[in-house]
Design an enzyme around this catalytic site. Structure first.
Site, PDB file in Angstrom:
ATOM      1  N   TYR A  87     -49.003  -2.432 -43.528  1.00  0.00           N
ATOM      2  CA  TYR A  87     -47.624  -2.662 -43.309  1.00  0.00           C
ATOM      3  C   TYR A  87     -46.800  -2.693 -44.480  1.00  0.00           C
ATOM      4  O   TYR A  87     -45.596  -2.835 -44.393  1.00  0.00           O
ATOM      5  CB  TYR A  87     -47.522  -3.939 -42.463  1.00  0.00           C
ATOM      6  CG  TYR A  87     -48.054  -3.953 -41.093  1.00  0.00           C
ATOM      7  CD1 TYR A  87     -47.193  -3.304 -39.937  1.00  0.00           C
ATOM      8  CD2 TYR A  87     -49.557  -4.055 -40.945  1.00  0.00           C
ATOM      9  CE1 TYR A  87     -48.028  -3.099 -39.103  1.00  0.00           C
ATOM     10  CE2 TYR A  87     -49.963  -4.267 -39.485  1.00  0.00           C
ATOM     11  CZ  TYR A  87     -49.157  -3.650 -38.773  1.00  0.00           C
ATOM     12  OH  TYR A  87     -49.677  -3.250 -37.412  1.00  0.00           O
ATOM     13  N   ALA A  88     -47.374  -2.621 -45.801  1.00  0.00           N
ATOM     14  CA  ALA A  88     -46.381  -2.538 -46.882  1.00  0.00           C
ATOM     15  C   ALA A  88     -45.545  -1.335 -46.899  1.00  0.00           C
ATOM     16  O   ALA A  88     -45.920  -0.220 -46.702  1.00  0.00           O
ATOM     17  CB  ALA A  88     -47.425  -2.480 -48.211  1.00  0.00           C
ATOM     18  N   GLY A 125     -43.517  -0.066 -51.730  1.00  0.00           N
ATOM     19  CA  GLY A 125     -44.312   0.658 -52.373  1.00  0.00           C
ATOM     20  C   GLY A 125     -45.243   0.032 -53.574  1.00  0.00           C
ATOM     21  O   GLY A 125     -45.506  -1.166 -53.374  1.00  0.00           O
ATOM     22  N   ASP A 175     -57.794 -16.965 -43.922  1.00  0.00           N
ATOM     23  CA  ASP A 175     -59.359 -17.307 -43.831  1.00  0.00           C
ATOM     24  C   ASP A 175     -59.766 -17.480 -45.211  1.00  0.00           C
ATOM     25  O   ASP A 175     -60.993 -18.211 -45.423  1.00  0.00           O
ATOM     26  CB  ASP A 175     -59.980 -15.796 -43.258  1.00  0.00           C
ATOM     27  CG  ASP A 175     -59.564 -15.558 -41.934  1.00  0.00           C
ATOM     28  OD1 ASP A 175     -58.392 -16.124 -41.526  1.00  0.00           O
ATOM     29  OD2 ASP A 175     -59.731 -14.561 -41.474  1.00  0.00           O
ATOM     30  N   HIS A 201     -39.368 -13.203 -47.087  1.00  0.00           N
ATOM     31  CA  HIS A 201     -38.803 -12.172 -47.510  1.00  0.00           C
ATOM     32  C   HIS A 201     -37.192 -12.151 -46.763  1.00  0.00           C
ATOM     33  O   HIS A 201     -37.196 -12.740 -45.999  1.00  0.00           O
ATOM     34  CB  HIS A 201     -39.479 -10.815 -46.918  1.00  0.00           C
ATOM     35  CG  HIS A 201     -38.950  -9.418 -47.306  1.00  0.00           C
ATOM     36  ND1 HIS A 201     -38.005  -9.087 -46.981  1.00  0.00           N
ATOM     37  CD2 HIS A 201     -39.655  -8.539 -47.928  1.00  0.00           C
ATOM     38  CE1 HIS A 201     -37.830  -7.858 -47.697  1.00  0.00           C
ATOM     39  NE2 HIS A 201     -38.771  -7.693 -48.090  1.00  0.00           N
ATOM     40  N   ARG A 226     -36.307 -12.223 -55.065  1.00  0.00           N
ATOM     41  CA  ARG A 226     -36.503 -12.382 -53.586  1.00  0.00           C
ATOM     42  C   ARG A 226     -36.077 -13.649 -53.357  1.00  0.00           C
ATOM     43  O   ARG A 226     -35.451 -14.106 -52.249  1.00  0.00           O
ATOM     44  CB  ARG A 226     -37.725 -11.982 -53.068  1.00  0.00           C
ATOM     45  CG  ARG A 226     -37.828 -11.529 -51.947  1.00  0.00           C
ATOM     46  CD  ARG A 226     -39.337 -11.118 -51.687  1.00  0.00           C
ATOM     47  NE  ARG A 226     -39.265  -9.530 -51.648  1.00  0.00           N
ATOM     48  CZ  ARG A 226     -40.488  -8.904 -51.839  1.00  0.00           C
ATOM     49  NH1 ARG A 226     -41.476  -9.328 -51.272  1.00  0.00           N
ATOM     50  NH2 ARG A 226     -40.218  -7.471 -51.833  1.00  0.00           N
ATOM     51  N   ARG A 242     -43.224 -13.791 -56.488  1.00  0.00           N
ATOM     52  CA  ARG A 242     -43.853 -12.567 -56.505  1.00  0.00           C
ATOM     53  C   ARG A 242     -42.739 -11.383 -56.831  1.00  0.00           C
ATOM     54  O   ARG A 242     -41.897 -11.371 -56.125  1.00  0.00           O
ATOM     55  CB  ARG A 242     -44.935 -12.113 -55.798  1.00  0.00           C
ATOM     56  CG  ARG A 242     -45.298 -10.643 -55.709  1.00  0.00           C
ATOM     57  CD  ARG A 242     -46.220 -10.413 -54.669  1.00  0.00           C
ATOM     58  NE  ARG A 242     -45.508 -10.316 -53.378  1.00  0.00           N
ATOM     59  CZ  ARG A 242     -44.924  -9.194 -52.873  1.00  0.00           C
ATOM     60  NH1 ARG A 242     -45.164  -7.968 -53.445  1.00  0.00           N
ATOM     61  NH2 ARG A 242     -44.255  -9.493 -51.712  1.00  0.00           N
TER      62      ARG A 242
HETATM   63  C1  SIN Z   1     -40.566  -4.514 -49.092  1.00  0.00           C
HETATM   64  O1  SIN Z   1     -40.860  -3.298 -48.996  1.00  0.00           O
HETATM   65  O2  SIN Z   1     -39.473  -5.258 -49.131  1.00  0.00           O
HETATM   66  C2  SIN Z   1     -41.801  -5.363 -49.377  1.00  0.00           C
HETATM   67  C3  SIN Z   1     -42.419  -4.905 -50.551  1.00  0.00           C
HETATM   68  C4  SIN Z   1     -43.344  -6.089 -50.949  1.00  0.00           C
HETATM   69  O3  SIN Z   1     -43.272  -7.361 -50.385  1.00  0.00           O
HETATM   70  O4  SIN Z   1     -43.648  -6.292 -52.217  1.00  0.00           O
END
Ligand code: SIN
Length: 557
Positions: free
Chosen positions: A65-66, A69, A248, A269, A317, A411
């Site tokens: 689901y990323a 990139g 897990d 996010h 973020r 992160r």
């Molecule tokens: C995003 O595309 O915003 C997520 C990328 C990430 O979480 O590193």
């Protein structure tokens, strides 16, 4: 190399011994499996999901689901739209700035520096990143990055492309057989639809895993076990994570005696699609949308981030997520909006996001996407050294489940796929060095004993309310009490094993959040809004069934 992967004929009884057990089939796990098999090891991948098929509607790994990139410094980068030429030092500076004083510069630099060679191997395995007409890799920008350095595939389908390439590489090596340079014992076997219930440790050394599959208990003996289980987004009622992200690996590591750190830093996010009342996985709206010109506005059309940070909508973020939360509080409106009127050719550049918007009954052509912050990434995890080794001999961890020191308190966007790749390769190297070790013979596979298992909805509701983007001592105490009163029982289904993992992971997150009496990065305490002058990273272990603080994880600067 032989394999029974990609579907059929998986025989649990035949998979009772391996050189390496990999728990999880995302970027870190499959990279490690491929590198280990290339080195001649027999590998068993315990995969919680069904056998790989690219066309399944729901996939088990976060890798799939990323969107944004892979953040990577390319050699000989041409100047981009900024005048600044990229470098490892610049990538490191951005990583440390995002990490709120808890990223370990000494551990981080080599991870970032190994990025390009790891990405190159991925490209050789078949990952097809987007390129311009001259064949140069296209690069986008996300929050906290001072230059365009994020390579992507299929527009915003980067993770899906990587997952496909890794599975294709496994299949190709199976087809090539042992003649591919690997030894006769080299193999990758998948145990699909299986969940590990215990990392077995004998005489302070890993001896394999026990697992549950099709209602029966099984075991694999191995001198090395790699946890690559991803994160724990399903601690919360709404998350960008797939259903398998249930903590897990955190629970398995704690039960095996390993240490965890930085678990309070759950990254929310800033732009998860707002769909009122929905539970479970929700569509992520990639930060790259803002990198390509999207703007966050409140219900009245006012910028959400004006005056908040010099990088505005592309601030790190944690900053943007908090600005969104503030806008929601001030307006009393349940979400903010991503104005995409300035994004060129939105639907072609962001096909995954567009499909998610349409699936929610909305239309990207309206140019206003309703968004809220959503649980997205576990910045902390199982404490490892720079080779993916935990405190338990033979137990390794890589990817989101691990705490290497790269992410610190928050992160940097798109550093996670990079870390999974690099650390997956390093984990394979460690497993190669341990191949001669013989694990103690396993006890017969058996069910685990009784353990605290909280009802999932109850757990998610208390975490969403009390251990959210903003926390306080009172709320954390309520959450701690709910978790402490979880009934004990023997988990007998995959769902119950997951619920037990979520319960233990929640108690570790709550303990970490309670101990951190300051606000830093992704952890905001309304009762302790200040940031301590010196940042410390605390470690926790499971002692007599309770999460206890045990000391400090080193942060080298
Ligand atoms: C995003 O595309 O915003 C997520 C990328 C990430 O979480 O590193």
């Amino acid at each position: 190399m032989t394999t029974s992967t990609h579907g059929l004929g998986r025989d649990a009884a035949a998979a009772d011994r391996a050189d390496l057990v990999v728990v999880g089939a995302g970027i870190a796990g499959l990279t490690a499996a491929l590198c280990a098999a290339e080195g001649g090891l027999s590998v068993v991948v315990v995969n919680k999901g069904p056998s790989w098929r690219p066309d399944r509607g729901e996939q088990p790994t976060s890798t799939f689901y990323a969107q944004g990139g892979v953040a990577v410094v390319m050699p000989e980068v041409r100047p981009t739209d900024s005048d600044v030429t990229d470098s490892i030092d610049l990538h490191l500076a951005d990583t440390l700035a995002a990490g709120g004083g808890l990223s370990d510069a000494v551990a981080s630099r080599p991870i970032l520096a190994d990025g390009w060679s790891s990405v190159s191997a991925l490209i050789e395995w078949g990952a097809d990143f987007d390129r311009d007409a001259d064949g140069e890799l296209l690069r986008t920008r996300e929050g906290g990055h001072s230059v365009r350095r994020i390579i992507h595939a299929g527009g915003d389908a980067t993770g899906a492309a990587i997952q496909r390439a890794l599975h294709d590489a496994v299949a190709q090596r199976a087809g090539a057989g042992a003649g591919a340079g690997a030894g006769a014992g080299a193999s990758i076997r998948f145990l699909d639809d299986a969940i590990v219930t215990e990392v077995r440790v004998c005489d302070d050394q890993v001896s394999g895993v026990s697992y549950l599959r099709n209602g029966g208990w099984g075991a694999v003996d191995a001198p090395t076990v790699l946890l690559a289980t991803g994160g724990a987004g399903h601690l919360y009622a709404a998350t960008t994570n797939p259903a398998g992200a249930t903590g897990d690996g955190i629970a398995l590591a704690l039960q095996a005696g390993a240490q965890v750190a930085d678990l309070e830093f759950i990254q929310f996010h800033p732009t998860m699609l707002y769909t009122p009342g929905a539970r479970g996985r929700r569509t992520l709206i990639s930060e790259a949308v803002r990198g390509e010109g999207g703007r966050l506005v409140d219900v009245y059309g006012r910028s959400v981030t004006d005056g908040v940070h010099p990088m505005g909508d592309l601030a790190p973020r944690d900053v943007v997520a908090n600005a969104v939360e503030t806008a929601i509080e001030l307006t009393g409106h349940p979400c903010v909006y991503l104005d995409i009127s300035g994004v060129h050719d939105f639907e072609r550049r962001f096909p995954t996001v567009s499909a998610g918007i349409r699936a929610a009954g909305l239309d990207p052509a309206d140019h206003r996407i309703p968004v809220v912050p959503g649980a997205h990434y576990l910045c902390g995890g199982v404490v490892t050294d720079d080779e993916a080794r935990t405190a338990v001999d033979g137990l390794l961890a890589a990817g989101e489940v691990a705490r290497t020191g790269l992410h610190g308190a928050n992160r940097l966007a798109s550093n996670s796929l990079l870390e999974g790749l690099v650390m997956g390769r390093r984990a394979a190297a460690v497993a190669l060095g341990r191949r001669a070790l013989r694990p103690a013979t396993a006890a017969a596979p058996q069910a685990p004993g009784p353990m605290p298992v909280l009802d999932r909805d109850l757990l998610q509701d208390v975490m969403s309310r009390r251990v959210a983007l903003r926390r306080s001592a009172d709320g954390l105490a309520v959450a701690a009490e709910v978790v402490a009163n979880a009934p004990r029982r023997v988990p007998r289904t995959v769902r119950e094993v997951e619920d037990a993992a979520l319960t233990l992971t929640a108690s570790a997150v709550i303990a970490a959040a309670t101990a951190r009496t300051e606000s830093r990065g992704a952890h905001v305490r309304t009762d302790f809004p200040q940031t301590a002058e010196v940042g410390e990273s605390h470690t926790f272990r499971l002692v007599d069934g309770e999460i206890r603080e045990t000391g400090f994880a080193g942060i080298a600067v």
